[in-house]
Design a protein around this motif. Structure first.
Motif, PDB file in Angstrom:
ATOM      1  N   ASP A   1      -2.048  -5.585   6.855  1.00 28.30           N
ATOM      2  CA  ASP A   1      -0.972  -5.277   6.058  1.00 28.30           C
ATOM      3  C   ASP A   1       0.297  -5.632   7.032  1.00 28.30           C
ATOM      4  O   ASP A   1       1.404  -6.006   6.478  1.00 28.30           O
ATOM      5  CB  ASP A   1      -0.908  -3.589   6.168  1.00 28.30           C
TER       6      ASP A   1
ATOM      7  N   GLU B   1      -7.545   3.239  -3.511  1.00 25.87           N
ATOM      8  CA  GLU B   1      -6.171   3.793  -3.354  1.00 25.87           C
ATOM      9  C   GLU B   1      -6.351   5.533  -3.626  1.00 25.87           C
ATOM     10  O   GLU B   1      -5.294   6.170  -3.132  1.00 25.87           O
ATOM     11  CB  GLU B   1      -4.961   3.471  -4.047  1.00 25.87           C
TER      12      GLU B   1
ATOM     13  N   ARG C   1       0.968  -1.164   0.054  1.00 31.90           N
ATOM     14  CA  ARG C   1       0.069   0.103   0.019  1.00 31.90           C
ATOM     15  C   ARG C   1       0.962   1.358   0.221  1.00 31.90           C
ATOM     16  O   ARG C   1       1.886   1.364   0.740  1.00 31.90           O
ATOM     17  CB  ARG C   1      -0.755   0.240   1.139  1.00 31.90           C
TER      18      ARG C   1
ATOM     19  N   SER D   1      -1.809   1.068   4.729  1.00 28.18           N
ATOM     20  CA  SER D   1      -0.560   1.520   5.041  1.00 28.18           C
ATOM     21  C   SER D   1      -0.449   2.171   6.517  1.00 28.18           C
ATOM     22  O   SER D   1      -1.385   2.548   6.963  1.00 28.18           O
ATOM     23  CB  SER D   1       0.129   2.499   4.197  1.00 28.18           C
TER      24      SER D   1
END
Length: 154
Positions: free
Chosen positions: A108, A153, A9, A33
């Motif tokens: 993540d 994103e 990410r 992230s």
């Protein structure tokens, strides 16, 4: 633009993190992230701090000593109640996005999102969760968690 499967990410700015926080309102699959997660935490903290400061400024209540709305003048009590309701609405409105971004942040770091429930353990649960969300991104996490609907994103 769909997120790239298998890629980390991207790091994001504060503004983009806030936008993604609301855009991925209830997306529990995929990853987030560290910058996306921590900027959203900062946004939430600053928003709550601002609403609290407004409440204390309007009502004259102090942080360390309370003032009952029933003991205030009618217009001050009304403004205080409206600000309290606004704070409550903000906190309820961001409950699901906060849970979902924490869930994706745990993904993540290559951990199950269900680790979030460890935060319910009195005294130590929040510390355990903090350790997990501060871990760096795992390069192989996409293989396990980039299935289903991926978070936006942009």
């Amino acid at each position: 633009m769909a997120p790239a499967v298998g890629h980390p990410r991207p790091s994001v700015s504060f503004g983009r993190a806030v936008k993604l926080f609301f855009k991925n309102y209830a997306t529990f699959s995929g990853r987030a992230s560290r910058s996306e997660y921590w900027f959203s935490v900062l946004f939430n903290g600053l928003s709550i701090l601002l609403l609290d400061a407004l409440y204390y400024a309007v009502t004259g209540a102090g942080i360390f000593y309370g003032a009952r709305l029933a003991d205030m003048a009618d217009d001050t009590a009304t403004k205080g109640m409206l600000l309290a309701l606004l704070l409550f609405a903000f906190m309820v409105g961001t409950l699901i996005p906060n849970l979902s971004i924490t869930w994706r942040r745990l993904h993540d770091a290559n951990s199950s999102g269900a680790i979030y429930f460890l935060s319910w353990i009195p005294w130590v649960g929040s510390i355990i969760l903090l350790v997990f969300v501060t871990r760096p991104s795992n390069p192989t996490a996409w293989q396990r968690f980039d299935t289903g609907r991926l978070p936006a994103e942009t």
